[in-house]
Scaffold this active site. Structure first.
Site, PDB file in Angstrom:
ATOM      1  N   MET A 101      -9.884  -6.475   7.320  1.00 12.89           N
ATOM      2  CA  MET A 101      -9.164  -5.331   7.894  1.00 12.89           C
ATOM      3  C   MET A 101      -8.719  -5.683   9.321  1.00 12.89           C
ATOM      4  O   MET A 101      -9.534  -6.113  10.134  1.00 12.89           O
ATOM      5  CB  MET A 101     -10.067  -4.097   7.961  1.00 12.89           C
ATOM      6  CG  MET A 101     -10.436  -3.460   6.631  1.00 12.89           C
ATOM      7  SD  MET A 101      -9.050  -2.970   5.604  1.00 12.89           S
ATOM      8  CE  MET A 101      -8.155  -1.830   6.663  1.00 12.89           C
TER       9      MET A 101
ATOM     10  N   MET B  60     -12.443   2.808   0.098  1.00 14.86           N
ATOM     11  CA  MET B  60     -12.991   3.212   1.400  1.00 14.86           C
ATOM     12  C   MET B  60     -13.872   4.424   1.137  1.00 14.86           C
ATOM     13  O   MET B  60     -13.559   5.566   1.505  1.00 14.86           O
ATOM     14  CB  MET B  60     -11.845   3.515   2.367  1.00 14.86           C
ATOM     15  CG  MET B  60     -11.161   2.247   2.855  1.00 14.86           C
ATOM     16  SD  MET B  60      -9.546   2.552   3.564  1.00 14.86           S
ATOM     17  CE  MET B  60      -8.521   2.491   2.104  1.00 14.86           C
TER      18      MET B  60
ATOM     19  N   ASP C 255      -5.108   2.751  -1.782  1.00 16.18           N
ATOM     20  CA  ASP C 255      -6.067   3.101  -0.729  1.00 16.18           C
ATOM     21  C   ASP C 255      -6.848   4.352  -1.111  1.00 16.18           C
ATOM     22  O   ASP C 255      -6.378   5.473  -0.939  1.00 16.18           O
ATOM     23  CB  ASP C 255      -5.321   3.316   0.593  1.00 16.18           C
ATOM     24  CG  ASP C 255      -4.957   2.003   1.255  1.00 16.18           C
ATOM     25  OD1 ASP C 255      -5.862   1.150   1.403  1.00 16.18           O
ATOM     26  OD2 ASP C 255      -3.783   1.825   1.617  1.00 16.18           O
TER      27      ASP C 255
ATOM     28  N   ASP D 222      -5.252  -6.704   5.732  1.00 19.41           N
ATOM     29  CA  ASP D 222      -4.726  -5.339   5.549  1.00 19.41           C
ATOM     30  C   ASP D 222      -4.719  -4.590   6.875  1.00 19.41           C
ATOM     31  O   ASP D 222      -5.766  -4.436   7.507  1.00 19.41           O
ATOM     32  CB  ASP D 222      -5.634  -4.623   4.532  1.00 19.41           C
ATOM     33  CG  ASP D 222      -5.168  -3.208   4.197  1.00 19.41           C
ATOM     34  OD1 ASP D 222      -4.023  -2.854   4.522  1.00 19.41           O
ATOM     35  OD2 ASP D 222      -5.974  -2.469   3.595  1.00 19.41           O
TER      36      ASP D 222
ATOM     37  N   SER E  99       0.875  -1.175   0.000  1.00 17.61           N
ATOM     38  CA  SER E  99       0.000   0.000   0.000  1.00 17.61           C
ATOM     39  C   SER E  99       0.907   1.217   0.000  1.00 17.61           C
ATOM     40  O   SER E  99       1.822   1.319   0.825  1.00 17.61           O
ATOM     41  CB  SER E  99      -0.871   0.002   1.263  1.00 17.61           C
ATOM     42  OG  SER E  99      -1.209   1.340   1.606  1.00 17.61           O
TER      43      SER E  99
ATOM     44  N   HIS F 216      -1.417  -1.938  -3.877  1.00 19.66           N
ATOM     45  CA  HIS F 216      -2.723  -1.718  -3.255  1.00 19.66           C
ATOM     46  C   HIS F 216      -2.973  -0.209  -3.164  1.00 19.66           C
ATOM     47  O   HIS F 216      -2.194   0.524  -2.566  1.00 19.66           O
ATOM     48  CB  HIS F 216      -2.649  -2.363  -1.863  1.00 19.66           C
ATOM     49  CG  HIS F 216      -3.833  -2.178  -0.993  1.00 19.66           C
ATOM     50  ND1 HIS F 216      -4.907  -3.052  -0.995  1.00 19.66           N
ATOM     51  CD2 HIS F 216      -4.116  -1.248  -0.043  1.00 19.66           C
ATOM     52  CE1 HIS F 216      -5.783  -2.661  -0.080  1.00 19.66           C
ATOM     53  NE2 HIS F 216      -5.336  -1.558   0.495  1.00 19.66           N
TER      54      HIS F 216
ATOM     55  N   HIS G 113      -8.684  -0.351  -3.170  1.00 18.07           N
ATOM     56  CA  HIS G 113      -9.398  -0.575  -1.913  1.00 18.07           C
ATOM     57  C   HIS G 113     -10.279   0.651  -1.703  1.00 18.07           C
ATOM     58  O   HIS G 113      -9.798   1.706  -1.289  1.00 18.07           O
ATOM     59  CB  HIS G 113      -8.370  -0.754  -0.776  1.00 18.07           C
ATOM     60  CG  HIS G 113      -8.972  -0.904   0.578  1.00 18.07           C
ATOM     61  ND1 HIS G 113      -8.227  -0.839   1.736  1.00 18.07           N
ATOM     62  CD2 HIS G 113     -10.252  -1.134   0.973  1.00 18.07           C
ATOM     63  CE1 HIS G 113      -9.025  -1.002   2.780  1.00 18.07           C
ATOM     64  NE2 HIS G 113     -10.254  -1.179   2.344  1.00 18.07           N
TER      65      HIS G 113
ATOM     66  N   MET H 299      -9.703   6.857  -0.410  1.00 17.58           N
ATOM     67  CA  MET H 299     -10.518   7.303   0.732  1.00 17.58           C
ATOM     68  C   MET H 299     -11.288   8.561   0.355  1.00 17.58           C
ATOM     69  O   MET H 299     -10.728   9.455  -0.296  1.00 17.58           O
ATOM     70  CB  MET H 299      -9.618   7.619   1.922  1.00 17.58           C
ATOM     71  CG  MET H 299      -8.738   6.448   2.319  1.00 17.58           C
ATOM     72  SD  MET H 299      -7.842   6.811   3.815  1.00 17.58           S
ATOM     73  CE  MET H 299      -6.763   5.370   3.894  1.00 17.58           C
TER      74      MET H 299
HETATM   75  C1  DX5 Z   1      -5.756   1.499   6.094  1.00 13.74           C
HETATM   76  C2  DX5 Z   1      -5.382   1.035   4.717  1.00 13.74           C
HETATM   77  C3  DX5 Z   1      -4.201   0.135   4.707  1.00 13.74           C
HETATM   78  C4  DX5 Z   1      -2.973   0.818   5.233  1.00 13.74           C
HETATM   79  C5  DX5 Z   1      -2.048  -0.178   5.812  1.00 13.74           C
HETATM   80  O1  DX5 Z   1      -6.915   2.234   5.995  1.00 13.74           O
HETATM   81  O2  DX5 Z   1      -6.446   0.352   4.122  1.00 13.74           O
HETATM   82  O3  DX5 Z   1      -3.981  -0.384   3.404  1.00 13.74           O
HETATM   83  O4  DX5 Z   1      -2.303   1.544   4.265  1.00 13.74           O
HETATM   84  O5  DX5 Z   1      -1.000   0.493   6.451  1.00 13.74           O
HETATM   85  P1  DX5 Z   1      -0.064  -0.246   7.508  1.00 13.74           P
HETATM   86  O6  DX5 Z   1       0.525  -1.441   6.814  1.00 13.74           O
HETATM   87  O7  DX5 Z   1       0.946   0.785   7.889  1.00 13.74           O
HETATM   88  O8  DX5 Z   1      -0.968  -0.635   8.639  1.00 13.74           O
HETATM   89 ZN    ZN Z   2      -6.009  -0.691   2.285  1.00 18.38          ZN
END
Ligand code: DX5
Ligand code: ZN
Length: 217
Positions: A138, A65, A32, A176, A6, A30, A63, A34
């Site tokens: 998660m 969110m 992220d 994740d 990520s 990956h 991903h 948001m």
């Molecule tokens: C959190 C994300 C993860 C995050 C993981 O909301 O979905 O993908 O980047 O980060 P680490 O590996 O630092 O927990």
């Molecule tokens: Zn993620």
């Protein structure tokens, strides 16, 4: 173990260089996404991901969110071969869609994943396992990198593994949040097929760390 990066904890001003740094030692990237609504943070969307697409041949996964994946998933199919949405959006306070089936049917031409947050029981997605490629667990509340792995989700992984194997389904399990060599080993032992890591892979001897994660069996 299959390992994805990520880029959430990378320098967003140098994302292309950050991705190139890992070469082909990873299995996938990956993304992220948001929306500042489903989670209290805002990252990037299709223009950034499309632009990064040319930096590597590695598969991208999105991903999402976001509150409304029913509307937005299409924005990502050009650059991402796997698209993951959250089961929580089908329930209050979001309830932007009535049930996953209509969305799963609509999502043609991409690998489909359903994510569930730490407090959500595995039963919430069991019904949909035959229709998805990835059960996405998660292990931290979504929104930020660098959080601590919640060991309570190990039971959830084991339960999903049992269901998937008993029904001879092809669905993989990916975890994740808070992943490092130690927590990845616990996930593997519980039955996970893949992990996503961000902060763990952002410093130190990245090659060695990746080799460690990939060697988990
Ligand atoms: C959190 C994300 C993860 C995050 C993981 O909301 O979905 O993908 O980047 O980060 P680490 O590996 O630092 O927990
Ligand atoms: Zn993620």
């Amino acid at each position: 173990m299959e390992t994805g990066l990520s880029i959430l904890s990378s320098d967003f001003g140098k994302m292309a260089a950050e991705i190139k740094k890992y070469g082909t030692a990873l299995d996938f990237i990956h993304m992220d996404v948001m929306d500042g609504n489903f989670v209290p943070n805002l990252t990037f969307g299709p223009p950034v991901i499309d632009s990064l697409r040319k930096t590597t041949k590695l598969p991208f996964e999105a991903h999402l969110m976001v509150v409304n994946p029913g509307k937005q998933w299409k924005w990502y199919r050009k650059s991402c071969e796997r698209i993951i949405f959250h089961i929580e959006v089908f329930h209050p306070p979001w309830r932007t869609l009535s049930a996953p089936m209509a969305l799963l049917k609509e999502m043609k031409g991409v690998k489909k994943g359903i994510a569930l947050n730490p407090p959500v029981p595995p039963e919430k997605i069991e019904k949909w396992l035959p229709h998805i490629e990835t059960a996405f667990v998660m292990s931290v509340p979504p929104g930020f990198s660098g959080q601590k792995f919640d060991p309570k989700i190990l039971k959830k992984i084991a339960k999903l593994r049992k269901t998937i194997d008993a029904k001879k389904l092809k669905c993989r399990i990916c975890v994740d949040g808070g992943i490092n060599l130690e927590t990845a080993a616990l996930c593997r032992e519980a039955g996970a097929d893949a992990v996503v890591a961000s902060s763990y892979l952002s410093g130190g001897d990245i090659r060695k760390k990746l080799a460690g994660l990939k060697a988990l069996r």
